[in-house]
Write an enzyme that holds these catalytic residues in place. Sequence first.
Site, mmCIF file in Angstrom:
data_model
loop_
_atom_site.group_PDB
_atom_site.id
_atom_site.type_symbol
_atom_site.label_atom_id
_atom_site.label_comp_id
_atom_site.label_asym_id
_atom_site.label_seq_id
_atom_site.Cartn_x
_atom_site.Cartn_y
_atom_site.Cartn_z
ATOM 1 N N ASN A 137 18.374 17.971 19.857
ATOM 2 C CA ASN A 137 17.738 17.197 18.778
ATOM 3 C C ASN A 137 16.230 17.219 18.969
ATOM 4 O O ASN A 137 15.726 17.800 19.923
ATOM 5 C CB ASN A 137 18.296 15.769 18.727
ATOM 6 C CG ASN A 137 18.057 15.031 20.021
ATOM 7 O OD1 ASN A 137 16.923 14.819 20.435
ATOM 8 N ND2 ASN A 137 19.146 14.649 20.690
ATOM 9 N N LYS A 195 29.219 34.189 27.075
ATOM 10 C CA LYS A 195 28.474 34.206 25.813
ATOM 11 C C LYS A 195 29.416 34.588 24.668
ATOM 12 O O LYS A 195 30.161 35.576 24.774
ATOM 13 C CB LYS A 195 27.332 35.227 25.924
ATOM 14 C CG LYS A 195 26.432 35.207 24.716
ATOM 15 C CD LYS A 195 25.315 36.217 24.826
ATOM 16 C CE LYS A 195 24.631 36.338 23.476
ATOM 17 N NZ LYS A 195 23.852 37.544 23.345
ATOM 18 N N LYS A 216 26.685 -2.646 20.563
ATOM 19 C CA LYS A 216 26.546 -2.072 21.913
ATOM 20 C C LYS A 216 26.506 -3.161 22.984
ATOM 21 O O LYS A 216 26.837 -2.910 24.134
ATOM 22 C CB LYS A 216 25.273 -1.230 21.992
ATOM 23 C CG LYS A 216 25.263 -0.101 20.950
ATOM 24 C CD LYS A 216 24.788 1.191 21.523
ATOM 25 C CE LYS A 216 24.771 2.262 20.440
ATOM 26 N NZ LYS A 216 24.649 3.602 20.980
HETATM 27 N N1 CTP Z 1 22.877 6.022 23.437
HETATM 28 C C1 CTP Z 1 23.514 6.242 24.642
HETATM 29 N N2 CTP Z 1 24.551 7.109 24.714
HETATM 30 C C2 CTP Z 1 24.996 7.756 23.601
HETATM 31 C C3 CTP Z 1 24.351 7.534 22.356
HETATM 32 C C4 CTP Z 1 23.284 6.667 22.304
HETATM 33 O O1 CTP Z 1 23.098 5.658 25.646
HETATM 34 N N3 CTP Z 1 26.015 8.578 23.704
HETATM 35 C C5 CTP Z 1 21.777 5.050 23.375
HETATM 36 C C6 CTP Z 1 20.412 5.614 23.055
HETATM 37 O O2 CTP Z 1 19.730 5.949 24.251
HETATM 38 C C7 CTP Z 1 19.757 4.469 22.333
HETATM 39 C C8 CTP Z 1 20.897 3.787 21.632
HETATM 40 O O3 CTP Z 1 22.068 4.188 22.323
HETATM 41 O O4 CTP Z 1 19.209 3.532 23.226
HETATM 42 C C9 CTP Z 1 21.060 4.059 20.191
HETATM 43 O O5 CTP Z 1 21.038 5.418 19.922
HETATM 44 P P1 CTP Z 1 21.218 5.953 18.436
HETATM 45 O O6 CTP Z 1 21.281 7.439 18.488
HETATM 46 O O7 CTP Z 1 20.201 5.304 17.544
HETATM 47 O O8 CTP Z 1 22.597 5.297 18.044
HETATM 48 P P2 CTP Z 1 24.032 5.871 18.001
HETATM 49 O O9 CTP Z 1 24.807 5.346 19.149
HETATM 50 O O10 CTP Z 1 24.000 7.345 17.839
HETATM 51 O O11 CTP Z 1 24.586 5.164 16.699
HETATM 52 P P3 CTP Z 1 24.617 5.709 15.189
HETATM 53 O O12 CTP Z 1 25.433 6.948 15.231
HETATM 54 O O13 CTP Z 1 25.254 4.576 14.463
HETATM 55 O O14 CTP Z 1 23.199 5.911 14.767
#
Ligand code: CTP
Length: 422
Positions: free
Chosen positions: A222, A300, A355
């Site tokens: 990402n 691969k 969370k």
């Molecule tokens: N996070 C995490 N582990 C994951 C996904 C997210 O620890 N597998 C943590 C990120 O570091 C951040 C928070 O969760 O602090 C929120 O991340 P975000 O990408 O905004 O949320 P998502 O869990 O992906 O929720 P959504 O799909 O609803 O946006």
Amino acid sequence: MPTDAAAGVRSRQDAGGKQILLIIGGGIAAYNSLELIRRLQDQGASVTPVLTRAAEEFVTPLSVAALSGSAVHRDLFDLTSEAEMGHIQLSRSADLVVVAPATADLMAKMAQGHANDLASTLLLATDTPVLLAPAMNVRMWQHPATQRNIYLLHSDGVNFVGPNEGGMACGEFGPGRMAEPEEMVAAIAAQFSSQGRLQGRRILVTSGPTHEPIDPVRYIANRSSGAQGAALARALRDQGAEVVFITGPAEVRPPEGVEVVRVQSALEMEAAVQAALPVDVGVFAAAVADWRVASASDRKLKKSKDGLPVLEFAENPDILRSVSQMTKGRPPLVIGFAAETNDVVENATAKRLRKGCDWIVANDVSPSTGIMGGAENAVILISDQGAEEWPRLDKAEVASRLAARIADRVAPAPLAEGVPSL
Ligand code: CTP
């Protein structure tokens, strides 16, 4: 009217990035001070350089000015700078005075309290901590006069980094080589850490993107640059915290003076977080991939006449949620981030509850905001007190505000082992 000293103290507390007054002495090691300026700037510090007359034999004022982006101060009786700020003010508006290279002559002047040029006058007039990076010939270093001066400077509370032992420009071998730039940067970081409110606190920060392998050469990623996470680790370090910085493959360099754990995937990040516990505070700034390829190929993938590859996904562990919901050993303060593109407050508020973390730092990462990968951030801090909107700020400034809020919540550190953290 505030006194000069009071103004100096105020600017120390207000500075987002650190202000460093760098006095460059006259020696061949002056060249390395150019690299020091670059590294300090990479770390978000601003550097005001002062050149002694002798230093100008080794580096030009123009190159130092161009590199530091700041006027170079050289004269004690410079009417322009006297009118604008005065040399006393110059010595006091800094968070730290660094002398690199600190020559035998500069140290002698300092030990004896001379004030006959700009550098020695600043060193006598300052009320700011001073760090010396000595560099000189081996015999000059070992001479009883130099050793006597070092003793005096130590007793005056002056700090040292180096010198190292090694081959010298003059062909001799022994102690006298100036510390390497990275050692100086670490010593400078340690100097700030010893002043902070988070001393004795262990804080974990996750940062950057994760890379989820498809095969040995391809991955899903990402756009996170890791800039906000690195800025936070730096700000927490500057407040004296022991920081474990767990980073995915990010563009930005991790700060000096923190424990860096490099990972690639979400699964690796989860394992690194578990290994770093227990901590006093967990800050989860990483943009963790929600999914990974269920069975990444160990070879691969090849183009095939049989059609396109079909990738099946599996859900990654939610690291923030699992730490927030620990029943034993949960960090007393858990902070998540929420990257949203719409309904920021509503989504982030729901995310905090889902969370189970204490605070959520929410931001709008729609492409039009330029936040993801940009230098600035506009955050909304969501806690059990509701949503608090911060102005759009430099990421370093967001980090130092957040570090200050964390310190408000967890400081002061307990006096004895075994006293609960909060
Ligand atoms: N996070 C995490 N582990 C994951 C996904 C997210 O620890 N597998 C943590 C990120 O570091 C951040 C928070 O969760 O602090 C929120 O991340 P975000 O990408 O905004 O949320 P998502 O869990 O992906 O929720 P959504 O799909 O609803 O946006």
